[in-house]
Structure formats: C-alpha cells, structure tokens
Enzyme design. Structure first.
Site, PDB file in Angstrom:
ATOM      1  N   CYS A 117      47.462  11.880  49.687  1.00 48.20           N
ATOM      2  CA  CYS A 117      47.752  13.533  48.180  1.00 48.20           C
ATOM      3  C   CYS A 117      46.974  14.156  49.692  1.00 48.20           C
ATOM      4  O   CYS A 117      47.069  14.767  49.320  1.00 48.20           O
ATOM      5  CB  CYS A 117      46.207  12.940  47.358  1.00 48.20           C
ATOM      6  SG  CYS A 117      46.890  12.182  46.464  1.00 48.20           S
ATOM      7  N   HIS A 259      44.408  19.473  46.254  1.00 45.31           N
ATOM      8  CA  HIS A 259      44.965  18.636  44.990  1.00 45.31           C
ATOM      9  C   HIS A 259      44.009  18.802  44.132  1.00 45.31           C
ATOM     10  O   HIS A 259      42.928  18.439  44.285  1.00 45.31           O
ATOM     11  CB  HIS A 259      44.234  17.896  46.753  1.00 45.31           C
ATOM     12  CG  HIS A 259      45.071  16.384  45.691  1.00 45.31           C
ATOM     13  ND1 HIS A 259      45.844  15.934  45.058  1.00 45.31           N
ATOM     14  CD2 HIS A 259      44.175  14.994  45.517  1.00 45.31           C
ATOM     15  CE1 HIS A 259      46.091  14.948  44.252  1.00 45.31           C
ATOM     16  NE2 HIS A 259      45.852  13.795  44.624  1.00 45.31           N
ATOM     17  N   ASN A 289      47.284  13.849  37.993  1.00 47.89           N
ATOM     18  CA  ASN A 289      47.641  13.827  39.786  1.00 47.89           C
ATOM     19  C   ASN A 289      48.794  13.565  40.260  1.00 47.89           C
ATOM     20  O   ASN A 289      48.896  12.123  39.478  1.00 47.89           O
ATOM     21  CB  ASN A 289      46.573  12.928  39.954  1.00 47.89           C
ATOM     22  CG  ASN A 289      46.213  12.551  41.751  1.00 47.89           C
ATOM     23  OD1 ASN A 289      46.980  12.741  41.991  1.00 47.89           O
ATOM     24  ND2 ASN A 289      45.068  12.168  42.277  1.00 47.89           N
TER      25      ASN A 289
HETATM   26  O1  UT7 Z   1      43.873  11.527  44.451  1.00 49.85           O
HETATM   27  C1  UT7 Z   1      43.646  10.812  45.534  1.00 49.85           C
HETATM   28  C2  UT7 Z   1      41.784  11.230  45.348  1.00 49.85           C
HETATM   29  N1  UT7 Z   1      41.488  10.834  44.302  1.00 49.85           N
HETATM   30  C3  UT7 Z   1      39.822  11.075  43.221  1.00 49.85           C
HETATM   31  O2  UT7 Z   1      39.524  12.204  44.200  1.00 49.85           O
HETATM   32  C4  UT7 Z   1      39.938  10.652  42.577  1.00 49.85           C
HETATM   33  C5  UT7 Z   1      38.740  10.651  42.497  1.00 49.85           C
HETATM   34  N2  UT7 Z   1      37.262   9.792  41.574  1.00 49.85           N
HETATM   35  C6  UT7 Z   1      37.560  10.490  39.838  1.00 49.85           C
HETATM   36  O3  UT7 Z   1      38.226  10.854  39.497  1.00 49.85           O
HETATM   37  C7  UT7 Z   1      36.408  10.010  39.323  1.00 49.85           C
HETATM   38  O4  UT7 Z   1      35.550   8.617  39.511  1.00 49.85           O
HETATM   39  C8  UT7 Z   1      37.004   9.160  38.472  1.00 49.85           C
HETATM   40  C9  UT7 Z   1      38.181  10.048  37.053  1.00 49.85           C
HETATM   41  C10 UT7 Z   1      38.564   8.293  39.182  1.00 49.85           C
HETATM   42  C11 UT7 Z   1      36.008   8.431  37.161  1.00 49.85           C
HETATM   43  O5  UT7 Z   1      35.170   8.872  36.935  1.00 49.85           O
HETATM   44  P1  UT7 Z   1      33.851   8.760  37.024  1.00 49.85           P
HETATM   45  O6  UT7 Z   1      32.692   9.397  36.086  1.00 49.85           O
HETATM   46  O7  UT7 Z   1      33.412   8.376  38.663  1.00 49.85           O
HETATM   47  O8  UT7 Z   1      33.273   7.189  36.314  1.00 49.85           O
HETATM   48  P2  UT7 Z   1      33.396   5.794  36.360  1.00 49.85           P
HETATM   49  O9  UT7 Z   1      34.140   5.094  36.856  1.00 49.85           O
HETATM   50  O10 UT7 Z   1      32.103   5.957  37.114  1.00 49.85           O
HETATM   51  O11 UT7 Z   1      33.274   5.169  34.783  1.00 49.85           O
HETATM   52  C12 UT7 Z   1      32.504   5.490  33.931  1.00 49.85           C
HETATM   53  C13 UT7 Z   1      32.197   4.573  33.148  1.00 49.85           C
HETATM   54  C14 UT7 Z   1      32.335   2.588  32.707  1.00 49.85           C
HETATM   55  O12 UT7 Z   1      32.414   2.574  32.230  1.00 49.85           O
HETATM   56  P3  UT7 Z   1      30.660   1.822  32.650  1.00 49.85           P
HETATM   57  O13 UT7 Z   1      30.571   0.810  33.209  1.00 49.85           O
HETATM   58  O14 UT7 Z   1      29.600   3.432  32.463  1.00 49.85           O
HETATM   59  O15 UT7 Z   1      29.938   1.358  31.319  1.00 49.85           O
HETATM   60  C15 UT7 Z   1      34.512   2.903  33.372  1.00 49.85           C
HETATM   61  O16 UT7 Z   1      34.522   1.095  33.181  1.00 49.85           O
HETATM   62  O17 UT7 Z   1      33.473   5.118  32.033  1.00 49.85           O
HETATM   63  C16 UT7 Z   1      34.352   3.778  32.312  1.00 49.85           C
HETATM   64  N3  UT7 Z   1      35.503   3.748  31.891  1.00 49.85           N
HETATM   65  C17 UT7 Z   1      36.598   4.536  31.693  1.00 49.85           C
HETATM   66  N4  UT7 Z   1      36.392   4.681  30.303  1.00 49.85           N
HETATM   67  C18 UT7 Z   1      37.590   5.184  28.817  1.00 49.85           C
HETATM   68  C19 UT7 Z   1      36.145   4.450  33.519  1.00 49.85           C
HETATM   69  N5  UT7 Z   1      37.758   4.112  33.287  1.00 49.85           N
HETATM   70  C20 UT7 Z   1      37.366   4.846  30.999  1.00 49.85           C
HETATM   71  C21 UT7 Z   1      39.431   5.464  31.108  1.00 49.85           C
HETATM   72  N6  UT7 Z   1      38.738   5.738  29.273  1.00 49.85           N
HETATM   73  N7  UT7 Z   1      39.736   5.786  31.687  1.00 49.85           N
END
Ligand code: UT7
Length: 334
Positions: A117, A259, A289
C-alpha cells in the site's frame, strides 16, 4: 527543493479506472457475518469495486494510464518509463510490460515495483530520481491492485476492507522548478508478520537429495489492530519529516492525501498534525482499500472535481505491508 542537475519534476496529468461491479456492505454481509453498520462505523467503507474473473489488472491500469496521458496532453509514444506499483500483477514476472504494449508506449522501459500500500509513494520517489538525473523526461506512474483475488472471502476481519482499481499520474522533467518538495520513506521488516500474502510450499524431491518447494500464495493475513496502531503512530512522523525536508509547515498543506485504508486512520493522522478535516481527501466510502491504487484514484477524483488546483501542496502518505510507509509532499501541476 533544488537539485544539482537543475531538472525538477512536474505532475501534469492523472487518471483512474475501476471495475464496473460494485459490492455494497449489505452484499458483503451475504458472504460473511457482518453488517453495513459495523463496516461503515469501523472503517468508513460503504462499497467496493470488484474485478470479474475475466477482467485483468492490466485493463484497469492501461485505462487509468491512458486517462492520465490524455490529461497531460502527451502521447504514449512520448513516455520514457512506466513504473507499475502493484502487489497483484497478472503475471508474477511483472505486468508493466503488458501495460506498455496495451497503450502502445513503444519507447518506454517498464517495470513493476512492489511495496504494497506504500507502492505509489515509493514509485513517485523512484520516478523522480530518474527525472532529476536527466535520464528520462516523461514517466508514467501507475498504482494498481486487484486484491479481491487474494482476500480470504471467509475472513470477515479482512474481506470487508479491500477493493480493486487503478490510478496513474504523468510526471515530467521541468526546468521551472521541482514539484516534489520533500519525501521520507521507511521499512521495518521486523513487523512483516502483521500483514502478509505469503508463499507456502511443500517439499517435492526431484532426485535423491535435491528437493524444491511447490505451492502457491496464501490469502491476505492481517493483524488489524497492530497495523492500525502502527499507521497512526508512524504516518504523522514521516509527514513531519518530509515537510521538514520541504522546508514547509503543516499550515502550508492544502490537502492531506493518505492511503485509503480506514477513515479513522485518516481522522487520527489529521488530528495529530492539527489539520482541519476539510483538507483530508477521502473516497474510501466508494472504493474501500485499493492498496497501491488508493492514493492515485483519490488524487485523480480530486483533480477532476476541481478541488485540487494547480500549485496546491499535497501531503501524501502510504503505509502497509512490509511493513513499509512513506510520505511525499508535492505540488500539483507544471
Ligand atoms: O492497507 C494496509 C493497511 N491496513 C490497515 O491500515 C488496516 C488497519 N486496521 C484497521 O483498519 C482496523 O483494525 C480494522 C478495520 C481492520 C478492524 O477494526 P478494529 O476496530 O481494530 O476491530 P477489531 O479487530 O478489534 O475487532 C473488534 C470486534 C471483534 O469482536 P470481539 O472479539 O470484540 O467480540 C471482531 O471479531 O469486531 C469483530 N469483527 C467484526 N464484526 C463484524 C471483526 N471484523 C468484523 C466484521 N463485522 N467485518
């Protein structure tokens, strides 16, 4: 910024292209257990364009390139160098030459550059070196990715994020000044595990004592929280360093062009830099993305909408797998 040759870089055209098919968040929620509410509130993404099985990266990249050439007012035959920033080439040997042939850039040398990216920002700095040394006059820089091919469509933590597309700029040698004002590029392979699309092989013995690995590339694996923390911490740092090199202050930035990974990352970086939200270019709601394509697609839209004007100062930054990250401060126009 001046350099010894007296030859600077100008940004004279942009273009973009994306697949026709659009998958909404509601559509994704029919593939994995998720919701429009979760995706939109956590990322800002509402939909993404997805390439069909018969479409190729080459097609979108060539279209974006042609659009950029048309805006620049030069022909493909005038292009000296094509750099294709991509991690998802149609051909592992590289797709830049395929694009060269598709647009008829017969004189151009063409190669792929892989920095995930961050690819577009790394490509911009690479292109500038060839121009500043006087080696090449007209460089076509393309960022293109078709990550939908490599996403695990059973993994809701990643499949909701990515989309496909291509963007391009034409960079030209100029004796009227240098529009690439400052840059800072970084890599940290110690954090490689946070975001991978790795090759995995099983041993196959050819003859006694000589085995090779046979296998294929696996799906995208990402530790989202780690990458999020890394981006929010490191991106403002490189922007500040690039600004210092450019002898500019945050107040002199017209546009922040990051990005397009997550709206929350854009907001947090803008806040750390004390930049007003009105200066943040964002189109991830419509594209998701698109990896190396995200910055040039957003740039092209902003230029064509008349938001980015000649002479505007743009602070761009890419970040992602490698891990890699980098910022380039540039001014739009001749
Ligand atoms: O292009 C390369 C660079 N990439 C990035 O910059 C990505 C950087 N990371 C992010 O943007 C974020 O970390 C994400 C959008 C990927 C994830 O968001 P988050 O707020 O960090 O969520 P999380 O991984 O902490 O997950 C929170 C909760 C979890 O449930 P529990 O364990 O709290 O019960 C996940 O299982 O949300 C759950 N979850 C979802 N729920 C519904 C994870 N993905 C989903 C989903 N739909 N798609």
């Amino acid at each position: 910024m001046s350099n010894q040759s007296g030859i600077g870089v100008a940004f004279i055209g942009s273009g973009s292209a994306a697949p026709e098919a659009v998958l909404s968040n509601e559509g994704v929620s029919r593939v994995v257990e998720t919701s429009d509410e979760w995706i939109a509130s956590r990322t800002g993404i509402r939909q993404r364009h997805l390439a069909s099985p018969t479409e190729s990266l080459k097609q979108f990249a060539a279209q974006a390139a042609q659009n950029a050439l048309d805006m620049a007012g030069i022909t493909a035959a005038e292009v000296d160098l094509i750099i294709l920033a991509t991690s998802t080439a149609d051909d592992l040997f590289g797709s830049a030459s395929q694009i060269q042939a598709a647009i008829g850039a017969n004189r151009a040398v063409a190669f792929d550059l892989t920095a995930a990216c961050s690819g577009f920002v790394f490509g911009m700095v690479t292109a500038a070196q060839y121009i500043r040394t006087g080696a090449y006059q007209n460089v076509l820089l393309i960022g293109a990715d078709v990550l939908s091919r490599w996403v695990d469509w059973n993994d809701r933590r990643t499949c909701v994020l990515f989309g496909d597309g291509a963007g391009a700029v034409v960079m030209q040698a100029s004796t009227a000044g240098d529009r690439l004002l400052g840059f800072e590029l970084r890599s940290d392979g110690c954090m490689n595990d946070c975001l991978t699309l790795a090759h995995e092989a099983q041993p196959r013995e050819l003859v006694d004592g000589i085995a090779i690995g046979r296998g294929g590339y696996q799906f995208i694996q990402m530790n989202g929280q780690e990458v999020y923390r890394f981006a929010v911490r490191k991106v403002p740092e490189v922007i500040e360093k690039a600004l210092f090199r450019a002898n500019l202050t945050v107040e002199q930035i017209d546009w922040l062009l990051l990005h397009q990974a997550n709206q929350r990352i854009l907001d947090a970086v803008a806040q750390r830099l004390t930049l007003s939200g009105e200066k943040v270019i964002s189109n991830m709601a419509r594209y998701g993305n698109t990896s190396a394509a995200s910055i040039p697609i957003a740039l092209d839209e902003a230029v064509r909408a008349g938001n980015v004007k000649l002479g505007d100062v743009i602070a761009s930054a890419g970040f992602g797998a490698g891990l890699t990250w980098g910022a380039a401060i540039f001014q739009w126009g001749k």
